[in-house]
Design an enzyme around this catalytic site. Structure first.
Site, mmCIF file in Angstrom:
data_model
loop_
_atom_site.group_PDB
_atom_site.id
_atom_site.type_symbol
_atom_site.label_atom_id
_atom_site.label_comp_id
_atom_site.label_asym_id
_atom_site.label_seq_id
_atom_site.Cartn_x
_atom_site.Cartn_y
_atom_site.Cartn_z
ATOM 1 C CG HIS B 140 34.613 80.622 59.286
ATOM 2 N ND1 HIS B 140 33.681 81.607 59.471
ATOM 3 C CD2 HIS B 140 33.957 79.574 58.752
ATOM 4 C CE1 HIS B 140 32.498 81.173 59.056
ATOM 5 N NE2 HIS B 140 32.633 79.952 58.619
HETATM 6 S S1 FES Z 1 35.665 83.812 61.549
HETATM 7 FE FE1 FES Z 1 34.080 83.504 60.086
HETATM 8 S S2 FES Z 1 32.444 84.498 61.069
HETATM 9 FE FE2 FES Z 1 34.029 84.843 62.436
#
Ligand code: FES
Ligand code: HEM
Lengths: 416, 175
Positions: B140
């Site tokens: 993410h």
């Molecule tokens: S940014 Fe969501 S798990 Fe690493």
């Protein structure tokens, strides 16, 4: 709507049994004599399709469980063995894996049907909430099932989803460790997920029974949203009318289902799940199964861990409050011109969120996810409460019969 | 008839309450084992610590070892990386922590390789280290710096530092 049954079995043995356990009467009053509105369209066949899919998943699942080994060292291999060595194993597994997807196709159509025709409004609130409970258990079941083949997506999907609980303040870490039975997703996790994956469909059966019971207390809604006023004129007996219509729809649905199983069995899956789980390497792009994508997009739209998790769970929980958020007295969107437009935009929003959930979380995709998330919540929290006050509905037919029969069925003679 | 609220409690009321209390304690004492059995078992808790020989890691390189089922990154930091980590003002950090509080020897950074967002393993090969030269989590989009501290993205916390000791100049024990 269903009173004490007047059912009398033909045979003496049947009558002997019936006076000791009135099973025949229950079936007769629920699935044979049961009055169904005469104007039901094909959107009303998905309940039967869903019941069929639940049974199909249980049968294929029990067969798979006879050959599957819930251990990190053997799970992946045992699934490959099912695919290559077990007689018809490929068929059972493809039916089960695609069956989960078909189950969700049917449940989403079923839910949007309820949303369009106002089936959640009084007196069907409990019926609707039981539906939301079914949806939650289905999601939990499918999530844990996807972990079982122990591929890369299984492992990392399980890691990301169980980590959602670590967002809970103070006790989050302890809850996650408790869910895992260790310090990461590992053998204890796989083992308990298998036990729960086996259990939950049977819990579903229980809730489905309650759901159908609640349905048979209030009676079915129908495309006009108008209550049944005259059983003779407005309804038809379940058998043969609904039975035949449901069976026909089921056959069409099974053709669709078969196409997936026999022509594109891996299309809905993910290639990375044919790589055995590796706790040291995350795949470059983790995506959940397609049926979770809209919720995944909502999770990623919020730039805070706790906020994202709350928005994601909130987007499902809000469904349970729908009967009280919609303030309009008119059930069917056929007679709510403004709601109808907002409803169509809502469906497109859900599809759009599904698309965005599969895209990388960067740039324009994030912005689009935020806008659609805003509409998703706005629909429930702002549009629905206000619309009931400001919208002018179109005139609603006086009776169900009026909407589908010439002269409202005035010439229909009572059957008795 | 007397108003029930003014009636003296009877011996029977007392018995009801006492019985109810015992039943509640009984139910709780059976519920607890049912809940607690899901926590890590003795063999998981006893998982031995891991020893690592770091002599083969060149400056600027790193090694990933498995500890308690999770990856641990051991990175041999360059002078430039150390300076970057030390010079960053704490005010710029979402989870403020000085570099010296995160290392035992400045050239060796040891962190648990689990993104504090939702648990993916961040990427740390040269070229995929993110905007702050440390790690980048592709799940993410979280960026970590050369001290493993979160700088950008949804992760709330810095990469965790496990308990570890240098047994010698080149031998490390994690756990
Ligand atoms: S940014 Fe969501 S798990 Fe690493
Ligand atoms: C609500 C009903 C169910 C749903 C939605 C569901 C869903 C799933 C899903 C999505 C998978 C992963 C398929 C894959 O990618 O390989 C799976 C696997 C599995 N399920 Fe189910 N399932 C259900 C019921 C059951 C039942 C009742 C059993 C009985 C024990 C069962 C046993 C299994 C087994 C053994 C696997 C692993 C083998 C495999 O991966 O194909 N399932 N399930």
């Amino acid at each position: 709507m269903s009173g004490p049954s007047t059912f009398v079995p033909q045979s003496a043995l049947g009558r002997w049994f019936e006076s000791r356990l009135p099973l025949g009467g229950l079936v007769h009053s629920s699935f044979i004599a049961y009055p169904t509105p005469r104007n039901l369209n094909y959107f009303w066949t998905f309940g039967a399709i869903l019941s069929f899919m639940l049974v199909a998943q249980i049968i294929t699942g029990i067969v798979l469980a006879m050959h599957y080994t819930p251990h990190v060292d053997y799970a992946f291999v045992s699934v490959e063995q099912i695919m290559r060595d077990v007689n018809w194993g490929w068929f059972m597994r493809y039916s089960h894996a695609n069956g989960a997807s078909m189950f969700f196709v049917a449940v989403y159509i079923h839910m949007f049907r309820g949303l369009y025709y106002g089936s959640y409004k009084a007196p069907r609130e409990v019926l609707w909430i039981l539906g939301v409970v079914i949806f939650l258990i289905m999601m939990a079941t499918a999530f844990m099932g996807y972990v079982l083949p122990w591929g890369q997506m299984s492992f990392w999907g399980a890691t990301v989803i169980t980590n959602l609980f670590s967002a809970i303040p103070l006790v989050g870490e302890a809850i996650t460790t408790w869910l895992w039975g260790g310090y990461s997703v590992d053998n204890p996790t796989l083992n308990r997920f298998f036990a729960l994956h086996y259990l939950m469909p049977f819990m579903l059966v229980g809730v489905v029974v309650l759901h159908v019971w609640a349905l048979h207390v209030t009676g079915q809604n129908n495309p006009t949203g108008v209550d049944v006023k005259n059983v003779q004129r407005d309804t038809l007996p379940f058998t043969p009318f609904a039975t035949v219509k449901d069976s026909f729809a089921l056959v069409v649905f099974l053709i669709f289902f078969s196409w997936w199983i026999f022509y594109v069995p891996n299309y809905l899956g993910h290639a990375d799940n044919y790589i055995e789980a590796n706790p040291l390497v995350t795949p470059a792009h983790i995506v959940p199964e397609w049926y979770f994508l809209p919720f995944y997009a909502i999770l990623r739209a919020i730039p805070s861990k706790l906020g994202g998790v709350m928005a994601m769970f909130g987007s499902i929980a809000i469904l349970a409050f729908l009967p009280w958020l919609d303030t309009s007295k008119v059930r069917s969107a056929n007679y709510r011109p403004v709601y109808r437009v907002f409803f169509i935009v809502f469906v497109l929003t859900c599809i759009g969120l599904g698309y965005l959930g599969a895209m990388p979380a960067e740039g324009g995709y994030v912005l689009a996810s935020r806008l659609l998330t805003l509409y998703y919540f706005g629909f429930f929290l702002v549009i629905l409460p206000l619309l009931g006050m400001y919208e002018t509905p179109r005139p609603v037919p006086a009776t169900i019969a009026d909407s589908v029969l010439p002269q409202g069925g005035a010439r229909l003679q009572p059957a008795e | 008839m007397a108003n029930p609220s003014t009636v003296e409690p009877t011996r029977r009321d007392m018995l009801f309450i006492a019985t109810g209390a015992v039943a509640a304690v009984g139910a709780g004492s059976v519920a607890w084992p049912l809940i607690s059995q899901m926590n890590p078992d003795a063999s998981t808790l006893a998982l031995a610590s891991t020893e690592v020989d770091v002599s083969s890691i060149p400056e600027g390189g790193s090694l990933t070892v498995k500890w308690r089922g999770k990856p641990v990154f051991v990175r041999h930091r360059t002078k430039k990386e150390i300076d970057e980590a030390v010079a960053t003002p704490l005010a710029q950090l979402p989870d403020p922590q000085a570099d010296k509080a995160r290392v035992k020897k400045p050239e060796w950074l040891v962190v648990v390789g689990v993104c504090t967002h939702l648990g993916c393993v961040p990427l740390g090969a040269p070229g995929s280290r993110g905007e702050y030269d440390g790690w980048f989590c592709p799940c993410h989009g979280s960026h970590y710096d050369t001290s493993g501290r979160i700088r950008k993205g949804p992760a709330p916390l810095n990469l965790a530092v496990p308990t570890y000791d240098f047994l010698s100049d080149t031998k490390l024990r994690i756990g």
